[in-house]
Enzyme design. Sequence first.
Site, PDB file in Angstrom:
ATOM      1  N   GLY B  75       0.832  -1.206   0.000  1.00 37.67           N
ATOM      2  CA  GLY B  75       0.000   0.000   0.000  1.00 37.67           C
ATOM      3  C   GLY B  75       0.861   1.249   0.000  1.00 37.67           C
ATOM      4  N   THR B  76       1.979   1.168   0.709  1.00 37.90           N
ATOM      5  CA  THR B  76       2.908   2.304   0.749  1.00 37.90           C
ATOM      6  C   THR B  76       3.437   2.609  -0.643  1.00 37.90           C
ATOM      7  OG1 THR B  76       3.563   1.990   3.048  1.00 37.90           O
ATOM      8  CG2 THR B  76       5.194   3.006   1.606  1.00 37.90           C
ATOM      9  N   GLN B 184      -7.223   2.166   4.809  1.00 31.86           N
ATOM     10  CA  GLN B 184      -7.883   1.752   6.043  1.00 31.86           C
ATOM     11  C   GLN B 184      -9.376   1.460   5.846  1.00 31.86           C
ATOM     12  OE1 GLN B 184      -7.122   0.018   8.977  1.00 31.86           O
ATOM     13  NE2 GLN B 184      -5.407   1.437   8.819  1.00 31.86           N
ATOM     14  N   SER B 201      -4.209  -1.329   0.376  1.00 30.41           N
ATOM     15  CA  SER B 201      -3.249  -2.325   0.842  1.00 30.41           C
ATOM     16  C   SER B 201      -3.974  -3.613   1.196  1.00 30.41           C
ATOM     17  CB  SER B 201      -2.541  -1.762   2.072  1.00 30.41           C
ATOM     18  OG  SER B 201      -1.696  -2.735   2.622  1.00 30.41           O
ATOM     19  N   ALA B 202      -3.556  -4.733   0.585  1.00 29.99           N
ATOM     20  CA  ALA B 202      -4.311  -5.982   0.732  1.00 29.99           C
ATOM     21  C   ALA B 202      -4.303  -6.533   2.157  1.00 29.99           C
ATOM     22  CB  ALA B 202      -3.762  -7.033  -0.233  1.00 29.99           C
ATOM     23  N   HIS B 203      -3.192  -6.399   2.870  1.00 24.85           N
ATOM     24  CA  HIS B 203      -3.145  -7.041   4.191  1.00 24.85           C
ATOM     25  C   HIS B 203      -4.046  -6.339   5.208  1.00 24.85           C
ATOM     26  CE1 HIS B 203      -0.418  -4.298   6.487  1.00 24.85           C
ATOM     27  NE2 HIS B 203      -0.045  -3.944   5.270  1.00 24.85           N
ATOM     28  N   CYS B 327       6.814   7.039  22.833  1.00 26.39           N
ATOM     29  CA  CYS B 327       7.716   6.015  23.367  1.00 26.39           C
ATOM     30  C   CYS B 327       7.551   4.692  22.633  1.00 26.39           C
ATOM     31  CB  CYS B 327       7.464   5.829  24.862  1.00 26.39           C
ATOM     32  SG  CYS B 327       5.733   5.657  25.287  1.00 26.39           S
TER      33      CYS B 327
END
Lengths: 77, 385
Positions: B75-76, B184, B201-203, B327
Site C-alpha cells: 500500500g505504501t 484503512q 493495501s491488501a493485508h 515512546c
Amino acid sequence: MTPALVLDCRGKRCPLPVIELARRIGEVGVGELICVLADDPAARIDVPAWCRMRGQDYAGESAGPNGVPGYLVRRMH
Amino acid sequence: VSTVERPVYLDAASTAPLHPVAREAMAAALAEGWADPARLYGPARRARLLLDGAREAVAECVGARPDEVTFTASGTQAAHLAVLGALAGRRRVGDRLVHSAVEHSCVLHAAERHRASGGSAARVPVDRLGRVDAAVFAAAVSEPGTALASLMSANHEVGTVQPVAEVAAACAAAGVPLHVDAAQSLGRLPVPAGWSLLSASAHKWGGPPGVGVLVVRTGTRWVSPLPADERERGRVPGFENVPAVVGAAAALRARLSEMDAEAARLRPLVDRIRQAVPRLVPDVEVVGDPVGRLPHLVTFSCLYVDGEALLHALDRRGFAVSSGSSCTSSTLTPSHVLEAMGVLSHGNVRVSLHRDTTEEDVDRFLTALPEVVADLRRTAGVTGL
C-alpha cells in the site's frame, strides 16, 4: 509576565513532564504562570491537552535555555 | 491454579488476519500461477489468466475498469506511485501538492520527497476530531499551481472519516486530480466517489502482505517516477506476485460481500468500548469522530500513563493493541495524527477489531484495561493526581 515557577523537565520523556506539572501546579497562585521546560517533542502536544482536560489555561510557548522550549500554563483554579 | 486464556488480537488496523478464502486461493495459485505471466506458453498463460482475473475482481470491487488497476508491492508503494506519478504527470500545470495533516506517513514521505526535489506541499489542518474542513481543503486546492490533492478516506489511527465527496467535487471544479488513500477503509466502508487515483493495501482487508493496489482513472495524467519497466502497464516495476495478488483479490471480494454485516456487528462493539472506557478508567480521552468513523477502530489516551508500558502490560494479559505514543515509535516522536488533532499523545491505545473478534474478546479487554491502567498509575505514583 514571568513564570512564578519553572519546572526543569529536560531529559524526561512524556508523560513525566505532564506528571511533574500536575504535581506542582498547586505551588503557584491562581492566575500565576508555571513553565515546563521540556525537550521531549510530545510535551508540545500533551501540556496543552492536559490544560484542556484539567481546566487550566495554556499560555503558549517560550524559548528557554539553549532553545529548549518552555510551555507556559496559567493556574485557573 | 491460573488458566491461560486465548490471546486476543485487537490490531487489525496494523494488519488483519488472513481471510480463509485468501489462503485457499493462494494455495491454488501457487500450484497454477507460478509461471511468468508475460510469457506465451501454457503455464504462463495460466498465470496471466489468474492475474487478469484478480485485476477484474479488484476493479469491480473499487468501481474501476480493469485497465485502470495495477498491483504494487505494498500500500505504501501504491501511495508513493500515486502521489509522485500524478505530480510528475502534471508538472507543466504546477508543482503544488495539497494534503491533509493526518495522511498516512507514506503520503507525507512522498510529499517530503516532492519538496526535496523543488516542489511545494500545503498541509491542510484538521479539527479536534481529526477531520479536515472541506471548505478549507477546497480553498487550498483552488490556489494556482496546484497539481494534485491527496486525502485519505478514513484515518488509520483514530478512524475519522474524511469528507472525500465534498473535496472531490471541489477538486473536479478546480480541475485538480484527487488521490484517495483508501488503505484503512477498503473492505470496511463503501469506496468514496470522485477520485482520480486510489491506493490501498491488501493485508488491511485480510489479503496477504506484499500486495498494494494503485488505480489511475483513464484520463488522469500520470508519469512513472521510477525507471521504466514493462510490467503492470509500465506503472509498477518488477515481476508480479501472482499467487499473492490472487489471494488479495479473493479476500477483497469476500470482504465486500461481508462488509455490511461486519460493520453492523463491529460498530456496536466499538461503541461499547467508546462508552465503557471513560466510565471504567478515570482521566481518559477517547479521540476521533464518535459518529463519522470506521466501524472497527477506536483510540483513547490515558492521562499520566506511559504508552509503551501500557502496551507491554496489555500484551502480558494477552491483548495485542497498538499506540501512537512517542515512546512506542522508532523515532521517539509522537503520532503526527494526534499532534494535528491536539489531543493527548501519551498513554495512547488503538484498538481495532476484525472478523474473528467476538463480544467476549471485547468484554475481556474491558475487564483487563481498568486493572492494567490502575496498576500502572499506582506504580508511577500518579493515582488521584
